[in-house]
Design an enzyme around this catalytic site. Structure first.
Site, short mmCIF file in Angstrom:
data_model
loop_
_atom_site.label_atom_id
_atom_site.label_comp_id
_atom_site.label_asym_id
_atom_site.label_seq_id
_atom_site.Cartn_x
_atom_site.Cartn_y
_atom_site.Cartn_z
N THR A 52 51.50 38.54 36.77
CA THR A 52 50.81 37.72 35.59
C THR A 52 51.56 37.85 34.30
OG1 THR A 52 48.68 38.27 36.67
CG2 THR A 52 48.44 37.07 34.70
N TYR A 139 54.36 48.25 44.85
CA TYR A 139 53.65 47.03 45.32
C TYR A 139 54.11 46.62 46.78
CZ TYR A 139 50.88 42.95 43.80
OH TYR A 139 49.90 41.89 43.47
N LYS A 164 50.15 49.74 45.68
CA LYS A 164 49.48 48.47 45.51
C LYS A 164 49.49 47.45 46.83
CE LYS A 164 48.30 44.96 42.20
NZ LYS A 164 48.89 44.52 40.80
#
Length: 313
Positions: A52, A139, A164
């Site tokens: 983000t 991730y 994640k």
């Protein structure tokens, strides 16, 4: 390597955007205000310069300065994790820069472009994890998709503390959770990292993934916290109402244009009063019609929360 401490994440995890000014450079004053507002609102952790935050579009110096700004603003109140990824050389440079800037840990994003065999994915993780004496969360998304075996292998790397998921493959993730917690560490951390994670968190909780990232928190922390508190307290009526009025419509809008998972959030931050500027190419900003739709969705979510508060009085 010094002993690695496991982060203590409680509450909603905040993924700030990186504001850019009219010249295209990082607006550090806006960034500091954005981070301060999020931490003051009750963020349980700050993940700076991640997806983000457009880490992919920054050079090394910008990245280090952005991470340092976050560390300074947060002042130790909650953990600060920084993104690293791309080529192994870039990821290692970012890991070192994050450590020098005072970050508490790293979120390791996928390598760039190439198809990734499992042994190579483990080697990539090991190389970046060894570059800095920081805890690392890996991730699982895009071309970095772990199997049970490779997830166990990276969980055994001394400073890898979490996993994640951004795939939404519940069968695979459930097996990874089981394999890692039973053979490596029962307290290993697992996170839901899907975009607009609130829409899938009920399902993730059912397979042993209690933590999640919230892009919504960056521009509407009141809605993100209302959902989190409803989820934690078992207020299923409010959870469902927020999903139907806000989160699911937001997902529908997000999915209309590739990259809106970032640019809608950045536009929302500007709507909330902090000038976040534009995204960097290859992402694009929302159209005027989509901005109006975003404002309408936020208004609908706040109406749900207002109704719930009125009923509770």
């Amino acid at each position: 390597m010094r002993p690695i401490s496991r982060p203590d994440f409680r509450g909603v995890l905040f993924f700030p955007v990186t504001p850019f000014g009219t010249s295209g450079s990082v607006d550090f004053d806006a960034l500091a205000a954005h981070i301060a507002r999020g931490v003051d609102a009750g963020a349980g952790g700050v993940f700076i310069a991640c997806g983000t935050g457009e880490f992919h579009a920054m050079d090394d110096r910008e990245f280090g300065d952005v991470v340092r700004t976050a560390v300074d603003v947060v002042g130790g109140r909650v953990p600060v994790y920084a993104g690293a990824g791309g080529s192994v050389a870039q990821a290692k440079r970012f890991a070192v820069a994050a450590e020098h800037a005072g970050a508490d840990g790293l979120l390791l994003l996928p390598p760039y472009l190439v198809e990734v065999p499992q042994a190579g994915l483990v080697d990539y993780t090991r190389a970046v994890a060894a570059a800095a004496q920081l805890p690392v969360i890996v991730y699982n998304r895009n071309n970095a998709r772990f199997t049970e075996e490779s997830a166990v292998a990276v969980a055994r790397i001394p400073n890898v503390v979490g996993f994640k998921d951004g795939t939404g493959n519940f069968d695979q993730v459930a097996r990874i959770v089981q394999a890692v917690t039973t053979t490596v560490d029962p307290d290993f951390l697992f996170f839901n990292g899907l975009p607009t994670a609130e829409t899938t968190q009920l399902a993730f909780r059912a397979i042993g993934v209690p933590l999640y990232s919230s892009a919504t928190f960056a521009f509407a922390p009141d809605l993100a916290l209302a959902f989190y508190n409803a989820l934690e307290s078992g207020n299923q009526g409010l959870v469902d109402a927020l999903l139907n009025a806000f989160f699911i419509p937001l997902v529908r809008l997000r999915d209309t244009v590739p990259g809106y998972a970032v640019s809608l959030v950045k536009a929302g931050v500007t709507m909330a009063g902090i000038p976040a500027g534009s995204v960097r190419p290859p992402l694009v900003m929302p159209t005027p019609d989509d901005l109006a739709e975003l404002a309408s969705i936020v208004e609908a979510g706040r109406s749900v929360v207002a109704d719930a508060l009125a009923q509770a009085r």
